[in-house]
Design a protein around this motif. Structure first.
Motif, PDB file in Angstrom:
ATOM      1  N   GLY A  51       0.546  -0.889  -0.518  1.00 12.88           N
ATOM      2  CA  GLY A  51      -0.121   0.151  -0.582  1.00 12.88           C
ATOM      3  C   GLY A  51       0.554   1.292   0.005  1.00 12.88           C
ATOM      4  N   MET A  52       1.688   0.983  -0.280  1.00 17.50           N
ATOM      5  CA  MET A  52       2.784   2.327  -0.127  1.00 17.50           C
ATOM      6  C   MET A  52       3.081   3.100  -1.131  1.00 17.50           C
ATOM      7  SD  MET A  52       3.216   2.860   2.863  1.00 17.50           S
ATOM      8  CE  MET A  52       3.409   1.919   4.917  1.00 17.50           C
ATOM      9  N   SER A  53       3.615   3.626  -1.419  1.00 14.11           N
ATOM     10  CA  SER A  53       3.785   4.623  -2.276  1.00 14.11           C
ATOM     11  C   SER A  53       5.211   4.852  -2.425  1.00 14.11           C
ATOM     12  CB  SER A  53       3.336   6.390  -2.628  1.00 14.11           C
ATOM     13  OG  SER A  53       2.067   6.708  -2.917  1.00 14.11           O
ATOM     14  N   VAL A  54       5.450   4.006  -3.323  1.00 12.25           N
ATOM     15  CA  VAL A  54       7.438   4.391  -3.733  1.00 12.25           C
ATOM     16  C   VAL A  54       8.132   4.549  -5.103  1.00 12.25           C
ATOM     17  CG1 VAL A  54       6.876   2.065  -2.265  1.00 12.25           C
ATOM     18  CG2 VAL A  54       6.764   1.902  -4.657  1.00 12.25           C
ATOM     19  N   PHE A  55       9.123   4.450  -5.218  1.00 11.65           N
ATOM     20  CA  PHE A  55       9.697   4.530  -6.671  1.00 11.65           C
ATOM     21  C   PHE A  55       9.802   2.590  -7.443  1.00 11.65           C
ATOM     22  CE2 PHE A  55      12.293   7.320  -3.829  1.00 11.65           C
ATOM     23  CZ  PHE A  55      11.581   8.282  -4.544  1.00 11.65           C
ATOM     24  N   PRO A  56      10.132   2.513  -8.393  1.00 11.63           N
ATOM     25  CA  PRO A  56      10.563   1.389  -9.439  1.00 11.63           C
ATOM     26  C   PRO A  56      11.232   0.608  -9.069  1.00 11.63           C
ATOM     27  CG  PRO A  56       9.526   3.688 -11.102  1.00 11.63           C
ATOM     28  CD  PRO A  56       9.848   3.851  -9.393  1.00 11.63           C
ATOM     29  N   GLY A  57      11.254  -0.345  -8.813  1.00  6.62           N
ATOM     30  CA  GLY A  57      12.593  -0.843  -8.375  1.00  6.62           C
ATOM     31  C   GLY A  57      12.248  -2.335  -8.366  1.00  6.62           C
ATOM     32  N   GLY A  58      13.340  -3.244  -7.142  1.00  7.20           N
ATOM     33  CA  GLY A  58      12.599  -4.248  -6.715  1.00  7.20           C
ATOM     34  C   GLY A  58      14.365  -4.939  -6.099  1.00  7.20           C
ATOM     35  N   GLY A  59      14.050  -6.836  -6.124  1.00  2.00           N
ATOM     36  CA  GLY A  59      15.128  -7.433  -5.417  1.00  2.00           C
ATOM     37  C   GLY A  59      16.262  -7.183  -7.084  1.00  2.00           C
ATOM     38  N   VAL A  60      17.666  -7.263  -6.562  1.00  2.00           N
ATOM     39  CA  VAL A  60      19.066  -7.699  -7.673  1.00  2.00           C
ATOM     40  C   VAL A  60      19.000  -9.263  -7.699  1.00  2.00           C
ATOM     41  CG1 VAL A  60      21.521  -7.242  -8.092  1.00  2.00           C
ATOM     42  CG2 VAL A  60      20.361  -5.392  -6.904  1.00  2.00           C
ATOM     43  N   GLU A  61      18.917  -9.984  -8.608  1.00  2.00           N
ATOM     44  CA  GLU A  61      18.746 -11.095  -9.193  1.00  2.00           C
ATOM     45  C   GLU A  61      19.359 -11.699  -9.030  1.00  2.00           C
ATOM     46  OE1 GLU A  61      15.735 -12.018 -12.154  1.00  2.00           O
ATOM     47  OE2 GLU A  61      14.045 -10.670 -10.568  1.00  2.00           O
ATOM     48  N   PRO A  62      19.810 -13.405  -9.254  1.00  2.00           N
ATOM     49  CA  PRO A  62      21.276 -13.703  -9.965  1.00  2.00           C
ATOM     50  C   PRO A  62      21.775 -13.276 -11.124  1.00  2.00           C
ATOM     51  CG  PRO A  62      20.151 -15.034  -8.111  1.00  2.00           C
ATOM     52  CD  PRO A  62      18.991 -14.178  -8.642  1.00  2.00           C
ATOM     53  N   ARG A  63      20.692 -13.125 -11.692  1.00  2.00           N
ATOM     54  CA  ARG A  63      20.811 -13.143 -13.711  1.00  2.00           C
ATOM     55  C   ARG A  63      21.544 -11.742 -13.987  1.00  2.00           C
ATOM     56  NH1 ARG A  63      14.978 -11.445 -16.139  1.00  2.00           N
ATOM     57  NH2 ARG A  63      14.196 -10.448 -13.986  1.00  2.00           N
ATOM     58  N   ASP A  64      21.294 -10.482 -12.736  1.00  2.00           N
ATOM     59  CA  ASP A  64      21.822  -9.394 -13.268  1.00  2.00           C
ATOM     60  C   ASP A  64      23.163  -9.584 -12.868  1.00  2.00           C
ATOM     61  OD1 ASP A  64      19.273  -7.434 -13.586  1.00  2.00           O
ATOM     62  OD2 ASP A  64      19.084  -8.216 -10.905  1.00  2.00           O
ATOM     63  N   ALA A  80      30.758   1.509  -7.488  1.00  2.00           N
ATOM     64  CA  ALA A  80      31.248   0.437  -6.167  1.00  2.00           C
ATOM     65  C   ALA A  80      32.263   1.382  -5.016  1.00  2.00           C
ATOM     66  CB  ALA A  80      32.734  -0.531  -6.309  1.00  2.00           C
ATOM     67  N   GLU A  81      33.199   2.149  -6.120  1.00  2.00           N
ATOM     68  CA  GLU A  81      33.043   3.651  -4.989  1.00  2.00           C
ATOM     69  C   GLU A  81      32.625   4.422  -3.962  1.00  2.00           C
ATOM     70  OE1 GLU A  81      36.164   5.669  -7.153  1.00  2.00           O
ATOM     71  OE2 GLU A  81      37.192   3.513  -7.125  1.00  2.00           O
ATOM     72  N   ARG A  82      31.057   5.032  -5.046  1.00  2.00           N
ATOM     73  CA  ARG A  82      29.962   5.780  -4.604  1.00  2.00           C
ATOM     74  C   ARG A  82      29.530   5.008  -3.511  1.00  2.00           C
ATOM     75  NH1 ARG A  82      33.332   7.815  -7.417  1.00  2.00           N
ATOM     76  NH2 ARG A  82      33.252   9.414  -8.498  1.00  2.00           N
ATOM     77  N   PHE A  83      28.861   3.681  -3.253  1.00  2.00           N
ATOM     78  CA  PHE A  83      28.185   2.943  -2.583  1.00  2.00           C
ATOM     79  C   PHE A  83      28.504   2.242  -1.475  1.00  2.00           C
ATOM     80  CE2 PHE A  83      24.885   3.014  -6.519  1.00  2.00           C
ATOM     81  CZ  PHE A  83      23.933   3.828  -5.405  1.00  2.00           C
ATOM     82  N   GLY A  84      30.390   2.274  -1.851  1.00  2.00           N
ATOM     83  CA  GLY A  84      30.492   1.399  -0.641  1.00  2.00           C
ATOM     84  C   GLY A  84      30.671   0.032  -1.002  1.00  2.00           C
ATOM     85  N   ILE A  85      30.004  -0.716  -2.049  1.00  2.00           N
ATOM     86  CA  ILE A  85      29.767  -1.829  -2.219  1.00  2.00           C
ATOM     87  C   ILE A  85      30.987  -2.883  -3.177  1.00  2.00           C
ATOM     88  CG2 ILE A  85      27.969  -2.018  -1.677  1.00  2.00           C
ATOM     89  CD1 ILE A  85      27.577  -1.373  -4.719  1.00  2.00           C
ATOM     90  N   ASP A  86      31.093  -4.277  -3.393  1.00  2.00           N
ATOM     91  CA  ASP A  86      32.670  -4.423  -4.999  1.00  2.00           C
ATOM     92  C   ASP A  86      31.911  -4.474  -6.015  1.00  2.00           C
ATOM     93  OD1 ASP A  86      31.168  -6.732  -5.139  1.00  2.00           O
ATOM     94  OD2 ASP A  86      31.150  -7.603  -3.261  1.00  2.00           O
ATOM     95  N   VAL A  87      32.415  -4.222  -6.539  1.00  2.00           N
ATOM     96  CA  VAL A  87      32.515  -4.090  -7.699  1.00  2.00           C
ATOM     97  C   VAL A  87      31.473  -4.879  -8.582  1.00  2.00           C
ATOM     98  CG1 VAL A  87      33.721  -3.835 -10.206  1.00  2.00           C
ATOM     99  CG2 VAL A  87      34.425  -2.684  -7.941  1.00  2.00           C
ATOM    100  N   ASP A  88      31.481  -6.343  -8.566  1.00  2.00           N
ATOM    101  CA  ASP A  88      30.726  -6.995  -9.190  1.00  2.00           C
ATOM    102  C   ASP A  88      29.025  -6.425  -8.664  1.00  2.00           C
ATOM    103  OD1 ASP A  88      32.420  -9.021  -9.687  1.00  2.00           O
ATOM    104  OD2 ASP A  88      32.278 -10.504  -8.409  1.00  2.00           O
TER     105      ASP A  88
END
Length: 254
Positions: A51-64, A80-88
């Motif tokens: 019931g919430m108002s949201v932006f488009p999006g969802g789970g990042v899947e193995p196929r991605d 990766a550097e901007r979000f603080g996560i690994d490159v993959d």
């Protein structure tokens, strides 16, 4: 009542944290300056943010994670550097958020793959045909991946239209938890999103300042991350300002 084993005790701290990505699709406001954002109003039967108002999006899947096709825009290392996560994960998130945007709104962040080969024809060859409704539905149903779809139409992902904006992790408590990367994206010229997703009862363009006010007053239900992003966008004079705004994203999310 019949017998049987009692349900296992719910342990909030044991809920796995899933990767997700979402994008605030924006355009210049039609009147009075500022920006408009495309919001979806989710159906009440969703397992998360019902019931919430949201932006488009969802789970990042193995196929991605399987894509290898180059894109136009910053390399995975930059994201990766901007979000603080690994490159993959960064590369998968960029593909995943573009895939979700296409599945849920029909807007495909893509452009012709490269220079057109020389031709003896007096007229240049036509641009690649965009994916059709059947291909969009197949992708939404889990068939194939974004890279394969783009390759079939001689297109590349327009990652330069995206900007990293924020990162939020669902706190302990809900039965579903997400580590969500928030992007913003300029609406590509000549495209228009639709409400063609079963996850939303309605969708609309709304001024970011009006949406933020509606969220604060409770006229629109929304989670805190959505409200925070809308509040950030509400102060922008136009899309160009949003895209030029440097962002410092908290390591590990909010």
């Amino acid at each position: 009542m019949g017998g049987g084993d009692a349900p296992a005790a719910y342990e909030p701290g044991a809920v796995p944290i899933r990767e997700a990505a979402t994008v605030a699709l924006i355009r210049d406001a039609r009147v009075g300056g500022g920006v408009e954002v495309f919001l979806q109003h989710r159906v009440s039967t969703m397992q998360f943010a019902a019931g919430m108002s949201v932006f488009p999006g969802g789970g990042v899947e193995p196929r991605d994670y399987h894509g290898t096709r180059p894109w136009r825009g910053p390399a995975p290392q930059w994201w990766a550097e901007r979000f603080g996560i690994d490159v993959d994960r960064a590369a998968a998130a960029v593909r995943g958020v573009a895939r979700e945007l296409f599945e849920e709104t029909g807007v495909l962040l893509a452009e012709p793959a490269g220079a057109t080969p020389l031709s003896t024809s007096p007229a240049p060859p036509p641009p690649p045909a965009p994916p059709g409704v059947a291909e969009r539905r197949a992708l939404d149903a889990g068939h194939g991946d974004l890279d394969s779809l783009l390759a079939a139409h001689d297109l590349v992902l327009s990652a330069h239209l995206l900007r990293p904006w924020d990162r939020w992790t669902t706190p302990v408590g809900p039965p579903r938890r997400y580590d969500t990367l928030f992007f913003v994206a300029a609406l590509p010229e000549g495209t228009e999103p639709d409400g063609g997703t079963s996850e939303a009862r309605a969708a609309e363009w709304i001024r970011a300042d009006d949406a933020a006010q509606a969220g604060i007053l409770g006229h629109l239900g929304m989670l805190r991350p959505t409200l925070d992003v809308l509040s950030d966008l509400a102060s922008a004079s136009d899309v160009a300002e949003v895209l030029a705004t440097p962002r410092a994203i908290a390591p590990g999310g909010n």
